[in-house]
Every structure is written in C-alpha cells, then in structure tokens.
Motif scaffolding. Structure first.
Motif, PDB file in Angstrom:
ATOM      1  N   ALA A   1     -28.631  15.087   9.364  1.00  0.00           N
ATOM      2  CA  ALA A   1     -27.568  15.692  10.174  1.00  0.00           C
ATOM      3  C   ALA A   1     -26.284  14.859  10.089  1.00  0.00           C
ATOM      4  CB  ALA A   1     -28.026  15.823  11.624  1.00  0.00           C
ATOM      5  N   ALA A   2     -26.430  13.528  10.104  1.00  0.00           N
ATOM      6  CA  ALA A   2     -25.247  12.656  10.039  1.00  0.00           C
ATOM      7  C   ALA A   2     -24.547  12.786   8.686  1.00  0.00           C
ATOM      8  CB  ALA A   2     -25.658  11.202  10.294  1.00  0.00           C
ATOM      9  N   MET A   3     -25.358  12.867   7.599  1.00  0.00           N
ATOM     10  CA  MET A   3     -24.744  13.054   6.274  1.00  0.00           C
ATOM     11  C   MET A   3     -24.005  14.385   6.214  1.00  0.00           C
ATOM     12  SD  MET A   3     -27.436  11.499   3.415  1.00  0.00           S
ATOM     13  CE  MET A   3     -29.037  11.976   4.064  1.00  0.00           C
ATOM     14  N   ALA A   4     -24.576  15.407   6.875  1.00  0.00           N
ATOM     15  CA  ALA A   4     -23.962  16.737   6.882  1.00  0.00           C
ATOM     16  C   ALA A   4     -22.640  16.697   7.642  1.00  0.00           C
ATOM     17  CB  ALA A   4     -24.918  17.748   7.511  1.00  0.00           C
ATOM     18  N   GLN A   5     -22.650  16.017   8.761  1.00  0.00           N
ATOM     19  CA  GLN A   5     -21.441  15.896   9.585  1.00  0.00           C
ATOM     20  C   GLN A   5     -20.308  15.245   8.770  1.00  0.00           C
ATOM     21  OE1 GLN A   5     -21.782  15.795  13.448  1.00  0.00           O
ATOM     22  NE2 GLN A   5     -19.626  15.337  13.819  1.00  0.00           N
ATOM     23  N   GLN A   6     -20.694  14.173   8.049  1.00  0.00           N
ATOM     24  CA  GLN A   6     -19.721  13.462   7.240  1.00  0.00           C
ATOM     25  C   GLN A   6     -19.155  14.386   6.144  1.00  0.00           C
ATOM     26  OE1 GLN A   6     -21.165   9.922   5.056  1.00  0.00           O
ATOM     27  NE2 GLN A   6     -20.182   8.778   6.715  1.00  0.00           N
ATOM     28  N   ALA A   7     -20.070  15.131   5.493  1.00  0.00           N
ATOM     29  CA  ALA A   7     -19.622  16.040   4.432  1.00  0.00           C
ATOM     30  C   ALA A   7     -18.665  17.087   4.990  1.00  0.00           C
ATOM     31  CB  ALA A   7     -20.825  16.702   3.763  1.00  0.00           C
ATOM     32  N   ALA A   8     -18.980  17.582   6.202  1.00  0.00           N
ATOM     33  CA  ALA A   8     -18.129  18.594   6.835  1.00  0.00           C
ATOM     34  C   ALA A   8     -16.762  18.008   7.161  1.00  0.00           C
ATOM     35  CB  ALA A   8     -18.806  19.130   8.100  1.00  0.00           C
ATOM     36  N   GLU A   9     -16.753  16.818   7.733  1.00  0.00           N
ATOM     37  CA  GLU A   9     -15.501  16.194   8.175  1.00  0.00           C
ATOM     38  C   GLU A   9     -14.625  15.793   6.995  1.00  0.00           C
ATOM     39  OE1 GLU A   9     -16.987  13.138  10.675  1.00  0.00           O
ATOM     40  OE2 GLU A   9     -17.244  14.470  12.411  1.00  0.00           O
ATOM     41  N   ARG A  10     -15.287  15.445   5.877  1.00  0.00           N
ATOM     42  CA  ARG A  10     -14.523  15.028   4.700  1.00  0.00           C
ATOM     43  C   ARG A  10     -14.068  16.221   3.855  1.00  0.00           C
ATOM     44  NH1 ARG A  10     -18.361  10.292   2.313  1.00  0.00           N
ATOM     45  NH2 ARG A  10     -17.806   8.629   3.782  1.00  0.00           N
ATOM     46  N   GLY A  11     -14.405  17.416   4.333  1.00  0.00           N
ATOM     47  CA  GLY A  11     -13.994  18.602   3.581  1.00  0.00           C
ATOM     48  C   GLY A  11     -14.772  18.806   2.294  1.00  0.00           C
ATOM     49  N   GLU A  12     -15.990  18.248   2.222  1.00  0.00           N
ATOM     50  CA  GLU A  12     -16.777  18.394   0.999  1.00  0.00           C
ATOM     51  C   GLU A  12     -17.599  19.675   0.993  1.00  0.00           C
ATOM     52  OE1 GLU A  12     -17.247  13.545   0.741  1.00  0.00           O
ATOM     53  OE2 GLU A  12     -19.024  14.796   0.984  1.00  0.00           O
ATOM     54  N   SER A  13     -17.691  20.335   2.154  1.00  0.00           N
ATOM     55  CA  SER A  13     -18.540  21.520   2.228  1.00  0.00           C
ATOM     56  C   SER A  13     -17.971  22.527   3.220  1.00  0.00           C
ATOM     57  CB  SER A  13     -19.951  21.110   2.672  1.00  0.00           C
ATOM     58  OG  SER A  13     -20.641  22.233   3.167  1.00  0.00           O
ATOM     59  N   ARG A  14     -17.594  23.695   2.711  1.00  0.00           N
ATOM     60  CA  ARG A  14     -17.077  24.716   3.601  1.00  0.00           C
ATOM     61  C   ARG A  14     -18.185  25.249   4.507  1.00  0.00           C
ATOM     62  NH1 ARG A  14     -13.091  28.959   0.849  1.00  0.00           N
ATOM     63  NH2 ARG A  14     -14.884  30.359   0.827  1.00  0.00           N
ATOM     64  N   SER A  15     -19.367  25.476   3.944  1.00  0.00           N
ATOM     65  CA  SER A  15     -20.503  25.986   4.735  1.00  0.00           C
ATOM     66  C   SER A  15     -20.789  25.089   5.932  1.00  0.00           C
ATOM     67  CB  SER A  15     -21.798  25.980   3.918  1.00  0.00           C
ATOM     68  OG  SER A  15     -21.826  26.963   2.975  1.00  0.00           O
ATOM     69  N   LEU A  16     -20.884  23.783   5.652  1.00  0.00           N
ATOM     70  CA  LEU A  16     -21.238  22.855   6.728  1.00  0.00           C
ATOM     71  C   LEU A  16     -20.103  22.748   7.739  1.00  0.00           C
ATOM     72  CD1 LEU A  16     -23.082  20.083   4.644  1.00  0.00           C
ATOM     73  CD2 LEU A  16     -24.112  21.721   6.244  1.00  0.00           C
ATOM     74  N   ALA A  17     -18.862  22.780   7.266  1.00  0.00           N
ATOM     75  CA  ALA A  17     -17.720  22.718   8.186  1.00  0.00           C
ATOM     76  C   ALA A  17     -17.713  23.939   9.111  1.00  0.00           C
ATOM     77  CB  ALA A  17     -16.416  22.634   7.396  1.00  0.00           C
ATOM     78  N   GLU A  18     -18.039  25.101   8.544  1.00  0.00           N
ATOM     79  CA  GLU A  18     -18.095  26.321   9.378  1.00  0.00           C
ATOM     80  C   GLU A  18     -19.213  26.237  10.409  1.00  0.00           C
ATOM     81  OE1 GLU A  18     -18.391  29.684   6.726  1.00  0.00           O
ATOM     82  OE2 GLU A  18     -16.336  29.328   5.999  1.00  0.00           O
ATOM     83  N   ALA A  19     -20.381  25.758   9.971  1.00  0.00           N
ATOM     84  CA  ALA A  19     -21.510  25.630  10.896  1.00  0.00           C
ATOM     85  C   ALA A  19     -21.164  24.650  12.010  1.00  0.00           C
ATOM     86  CB  ALA A  19     -22.765  25.164  10.150  1.00  0.00           C
ATOM     87  N   LEU A  20     -20.468  23.577  11.653  1.00  0.00           N
ATOM     88  CA  LEU A  20     -20.085  22.575  12.660  1.00  0.00           C
ATOM     89  C   LEU A  20     -19.115  23.185  13.667  1.00  0.00           C
ATOM     90  CD1 LEU A  20     -20.159  19.660  13.682  1.00  0.00           C
ATOM     91  CD2 LEU A  20     -18.360  19.082  12.046  1.00  0.00           C
ATOM     92  N   ARG A  21     -18.155  23.952  13.167  1.00  0.00           N
ATOM     93  CA  ARG A  21     -17.197  24.594  14.075  1.00  0.00           C
ATOM     94  C   ARG A  21     -17.913  25.572  15.000  1.00  0.00           C
ATOM     95  NH1 ARG A  21     -13.499  24.557  10.018  1.00  0.00           N
ATOM     96  NH2 ARG A  21     -14.222  26.554   9.196  1.00  0.00           N
ATOM     97  N   ALA A  22     -18.885  26.312  14.465  1.00  0.00           N
ATOM     98  CA  ALA A  22     -19.566  27.349  15.249  1.00  0.00           C
ATOM     99  C   ALA A  22     -20.411  26.773  16.382  1.00  0.00           C
ATOM    100  CB  ALA A  22     -20.445  28.199  14.325  1.00  0.00           C
ATOM    101  N   THR A  23     -21.108  25.647  16.136  1.00  0.00           N
ATOM    102  CA  THR A  23     -22.070  25.168  17.137  1.00  0.00           C
ATOM    103  C   THR A  23     -21.725  23.790  17.695  1.00  0.00           C
ATOM    104  OG1 THR A  23     -23.410  24.152  15.414  1.00  0.00           O
ATOM    105  CG2 THR A  23     -23.962  26.427  16.007  1.00  0.00           C
ATOM    106  N   GLY A  24     -20.757  23.107  17.108  1.00  0.00           N
ATOM    107  CA  GLY A  24     -20.376  21.796  17.627  1.00  0.00           C
ATOM    108  C   GLY A  24     -21.248  20.654  17.147  1.00  0.00           C
TER     109      GLY A  24
END
Lengths: 389, 389
Positions: B256-279
């Motif tokens: 989960a932490a690696m995913a958060q980092q990928a989302a925050e660094r703009g490496e993954s649109r899917s993960l960034a969207e999921a993070l925005r949707a659920t926090g």
C-alpha cells in the motif's frame, strides 16, 4: 527389537529406567531383559549410584554382538573407527584425503583402513555387524548413493553399498556427513532435545536438522543445504553458479583466500610469514595468527563468523530450534568464531526465537561425525535384524 | 479413538481403505466399524465408484456427533464457520475486524457471531463438540495463549480458552493462523504430503511448517516467523526494531505504501484515481490497477513477489519441502505475484531442492484458515474424548 533400540539409545540405563522409557511394567521389562541377557544381546555393566535402596545394575548392548565400523569422509579428511555396540571406540584412524580423487581411490583406502583396524585388534570381518559411512554431499538415503554432489561429481550414483558390502559381508548405510553429526549428537543427548541444528563449517557449509526428535532429510534429501543461502547480493560468484552464497564467503577456502589477501597486502606479518613458510594458507593458519593476537586474522574470523550468523538468524526465525551446535574444521580457529556467530544471530533474530536459544560448538567435537556413523550403523542393523523383542 | 481419527483424516474412505490405513485385518476393521455405527459415531454415506465387484460404502463421522465451530482471526478480518464433523460448512460469516481493539472487543464479537450462526441453523450450544481459533501471532499451544504478539500486545497471555469455553461449555483450542492454514491443507491432502510449507502474505508474513507429516511449531512455538528474515540490509526499519525485514518490505502495508508513493509521484493514473476516490490505497487497489494493465502496479507486485521469493529461496535450501502453498489477502492481487515469487525462488535455490518443488496458491484458498480451525477442533476433541476404539 524395540528393547534393544531403547538400550542402545539410553546409555547406562537400569531395568527400571528401561521399563519407564518403554512404558512397560517392571515385570514385563525384567522378563524381556532376562531373555536378552541369556541370548547374549544385552549385558550388565556394573552398579549405578543409588538413589536410596539397592543400587541398580547398568544395562548395555553386549560386546559379543560384534563391532560396528564407521567412516566419516570430509572433503579433505577421512576418519575411520571400529566401535563396540555401545559406540565406545576400540580403534580409530584419521588422515588427509581428497574426495575429488573419486570413489575408487578413496573407498579402497577406507576399506584398507577398516581391515587394518580390525586385524590390529584381533577382530575378524565376520564380527562386523554393520558399516556406517558419512559423505560430504547430498545422499539418497534409500539407495545409499550420492545425488549430484557439487564437490565430488565422480561419486554421483556410485554404489558405495555394493563396494564396501562385498568386502565385509555386512550391511552398509550411507548418509550425508552433517546429518550424521546431528544423529551423533541426538544419540549423545539420548533424544532429550527434540528440535536442534548442527552446522558444519569446513570446506563446505551444511546443516543437520533434528525435528520432532528425528533427523530430517527433506523431500529430496537435500535439506540443510545452507551453504548456498545468499548472504550478500553483491557477493562473489560461487561454484554453484549463484552469487553471494555463504559457502563462497565464509567456508575454509574463503577464509584462506582472505588470509592470502591480507598477507599479500601487508596487513598481517603473521600471515605473511606463514605464507612464506608453506606457500599456502589455511583456516588453521588464521586461527594460529589470531591466537598470537594478529588483528587481520581476528577480523577475518569475525567476518566469517558474522556471515554464518547472518544465515543462522534467518534459519532460526524459520525453524526456532532450542540449540544450534557448530562443528567442522573451521571451528578450530578458536572461540572468536563462535562469539562472532552468536553476536550476529542475537543481533538479528526475533526475541522470541532467541530467548532460550543456545549456540555452542558441538559437544562431541571432532568425534561428532564418526559417532554419527556408528549410530547409523547400529540403529539400522537393529532395525534390520530379526532379533527378538 | 484411533479409528475415529482415521475416518476423520481420510475423507470418503471405505471399510477396506480404513483397514489398510490402520493396518488392521478386514475382520477387525469391520467389527470395530459396526460398533461405531451402532453407537452413532460413524455413518455410511453412499456408495463409492466400483473398482470391480460390489461398490464399497463410504464412511464418515456421523452428523449426530454435533458440530464444531472455527474462527479465524486475521489482523483485519474475522471468519467464523459452523461445520459438520466432516468439516462441511453449515454456515459461515466473514467481516472486517481490528485485532488491535483487544481481546475483550474482538472475542465478544466472535462469541456473538457463533451464537447467531448456531441459532439461525436451529442448533443449540450443547451440540458444539469443540471450538478452534486461529490468531495472527505466536501461540503457546499448551496454554492456548498468545506470547508477546507484536501486532496485538493487549492479547499477551489473555485466556481465550476461558473466555469462549464459558460461553459454550466446549473445549477451545487455539493456534497461530498460519499453522492452522498448514493443518487445513494437511487434512485436505489426507497427509499425502509429508513436508511442505504454507506462506501467508497479509498484514504480516508468516509460514506454517509441516515436517514428517505433522505441523511443526518449534522449540518455543515461534517457528515459521519468516516475516522478520532480512531481505535487504539497507532496507527500512521494521516495527520489530531490525532493518530490512521481509514483512516491512513486502506485506500488505508495504505494498500500500509503494502504491501511495507511485500515486503521489504521478507514476500511475489508476492508483492516483483510486487514492482520490477513497483517500487511502490497499493491496487490493494495486491488484485492480494491475489487472487494468497499470505498469507501476505491476512493478510493485513484482517487487513484493520477488522479495517473498528471496526469503523462500533461503528457506527452501534449508528445508527442502516438496510444496510451498501461498495464501493470505495479498495473493488476491493476481497471478503476477505468484509468477514473481516463483521466478525469484527458481533463480536462486539449488537445483536439487527445486527440481521437484511445486509453488502454488493455497488450494483451499480463502478457506484454508477456517478449515484449519475445524481440523484443530475436531482432531483435539477426538483426542480428548473417551470415545471407544
């Protein structure tokens, strides 16, 4: 059968002790033992200390049963011993050997030593109950053959059993040398520990595993192959093809290579002198230099011990043994090696798995291997025999 | 007793099969089974396929014996099931839970679910033969208590047995969740494999060990603690105090932490969207993104799988199991995780120990834990009971 195995596994037991181990009534035990004494399979061997009341007789397997012969082959050494059924050594011989010379050469020498030891003690080959052999590689226990041994390719699938069996007309049992060290310690402990490890650090590094009170060989007989656990992903390439294997970084040859480097770089006068004197360095030279206070030698021993400890920390987290016994030639470098292993394990393992963990050199010392060959021979011979009870 | 255990451990066996497993004569087996059927302990359950001749009757434990209840506690989940003596599930319930809430809160909920499941199926608490409970921490099996559990300190030495025993007047047996997954698979396999491992990758990482056909718990009950094996000496600090523990780098929270980092660094649109949707992100989000072809998610799964495989390579060299079964919540990220584990193990382990090694997801899947609680309850109840034979 079960009674004889129990007498064999319980050194110096009494009739009462035996009855309790077998969960037999004293009457039943007494009557079985009387029968075995009459048949010459068990003998009385003096009185035990009294715990109040009459002093009980000690029981042991009868010398008249014959002798067992054990041979423990290391990568560079050979120990042969003729033993009584209670594994007291009648005669033994140790010498250098090179397993890479192949089974023809090495086993011919083993056979010759066995014959000499018997003859010198007035024993005939017909008195040999069984032969136990330890070899430094993975063994298929059922066939008694080595399977893809990395250090000794010529031995692959060679029938050791046929070769020695023909010479002595006795059953031959073969196992990995480290499994036999574990079996030897298990016997010495009379199975009082159920879950422990024996690590051998010599030319290679291996581990004997005792689990639920039995030697554990794994699904294909290769359990305990800890020498090829990776301890440094940036480490040197091992003969197995992988990088950073423990064996490539902490076994005898790696210690000798570190010593050579220290001598050549002028980091150690002791080691440089030893190198000049003999043309090559061994782990024993590093031990000698360390005893003389040589700092470079100490650092080499600490590095090797620490790497062994790093592997052990992982293994201890996984297996949670009560004891780890460390043996093999490299342990003769002195107590600093053991101290470094311990420090590394206790630093790294979980509190719960190390809280009661004991790490020490093998109590049987250099005899662990050859004792194990005797245990194997005697135990399997009793299992095979049609002896009553 | 022995006959009932054997019926329990051999799903759908016949009289002949049973006699052969017990090494009894057919006459003796037939007569014992007739007695057990008369007492209502064993029942016939239809005909088996014929192998020529009359089709044999299938035997199983009688439903009239009662039911067992199993509860499998994960760090964040709770599965409760009421089962017949042959472990067919009568009713079950799964929900989120937080073990850190402490035993008072969590066990009250477990007890309530157990009562509800019984009542909904017209069963009375008196019909409960035994209760099995799995917990995500090291257990002293004899007392049924957790010992220094790192994820759940409030449970240390709490008497689970007294708490649930009072409510149901049935014996309560407790073990570590991963040991129970191993026990469940051992039962499913009818002990046809003797030496295998079950790895659970969830909030933590643990390993159940089957050795010589029995679950192995280690000298202090902490065997299988593979989550704190070091896989990177330059890795992050773990909650246990050491650095580079597998659990800190490859378990659910690390993914989960690696995913958060990928989302925050703009490496993954899917993960960034999921993070925005659920926090917040979980391993399940990474699995979803991976199934949608997200490269960053794939890389995270490969990294976690590869680290698990690196630990497994060491463990496989040491233990030489025939099979490794991988379960736990993280396995739901999809087949890429398993592929990465395999690649890492086969790359790193010795040829001999991996030549016949099978690595796969737990065949019982998400039922492995709760099946294990049922096996524990039934097996120990049969051991305790004064039932004849």
């Amino acid at each position: 059968m079960e009674v004889l195995q129990t007498v064999f596994w319980s050194a110096a037991t009494s009739r009462t002790g035996l009855a309790s181990r077998l969960a037999y009534s004293r009457t039943k035990a007494n009557s079985l033992i009387a029968g075995l004494i009459e048949q010459g399979l068990v003998q009385e061997a003096g009185l035990q200390a009294s715990s109040g009341g009459r002093r009980p007789e000690t029981l042991q397997l009868a010398g008249e049963l014959g002798v067992v012969i054990g041979a423990d082959l290391g990568a560079t050494s050979l120990d042969v011993a003729v033993m009584r059924p209670d594994l007291r050594i009648i005669a033994s011989r140790s010498e250098e050997a090179d397993v890479r010379a192949g089974p023809g050469v090495v086993l011919a020498r083993v056979r010759q030593l066995m014959r000499e030891l018997l003859a010198m003690n007035g024993l005939s080959p017909r008195q040999v109950i069984a032969i136990g052999l330890g070899v430094p590689g993975p063994v298929d226990f059922a066939s008694g053959q080595l399977v893809n041994p990395p250090l000794m390719p010529e031995w692959d699938a060679f029938s050791i059993r046929d070769y020695l069996g023909e010479a002595f007309d006795a059953p031959v049992f073969v196992d990995n040398d480290v499994n036999l060290m574990a079996l030897g310690e298990l016997w010495r402990l009379q199975r009082s520990l159920q879950n422990f490890l024996v690590i051998k650090v010599g030319t290679g590094i291996g581990c004997g595993i005792v689990c639920h009170g039995e030697v554990y060989r794994g699904a294909n007989g290769s359990a305990g192959d800890v020498g090829h656990i990776c301890v440094d992903q940036a480490g040197p390439r091992c003969h197995c093809g992988n990088v950073g294997c423990l064996e490539a970084m902490a076994a005898g040859p790696a210690i000798a290579a570190m010593a050579q480097q220290a001598a050549e770089r002028g980091e150690s006068r002791s080691l440089a002198e030893a190198l000049r004197a003999t043309g090559r360095l061994t782990a024993a030279d590093v031990g000698q230099a360390s005893r003389n206070g040589d700092a470079a030698a100490n650092a080499i021993i600490q590095r090797a011990g620490s790497l062994v400890g790093q592997m052990l920390a992982s293994v201890v987290n996984f297996f949670n043994p009560s004891h780890v016994f460390i043996g093999g030639g490299v342990t003769q470098v002195g107590p600093l090696f053991l101290a470094s292993v311990r420090q590394s394990v206790y630093h790294r393992s979980l509190a719960l798995s190390t809280r009661h963990l004991e790490i020490q050199y093998t109590p049987l010392g250099t005899h662990a291997g050859v004792t194990g060959t005797g245990v194997l021979a005697m135990q399997e011979a009793l299992r095979l025999s049609g002896a009553p009870a």
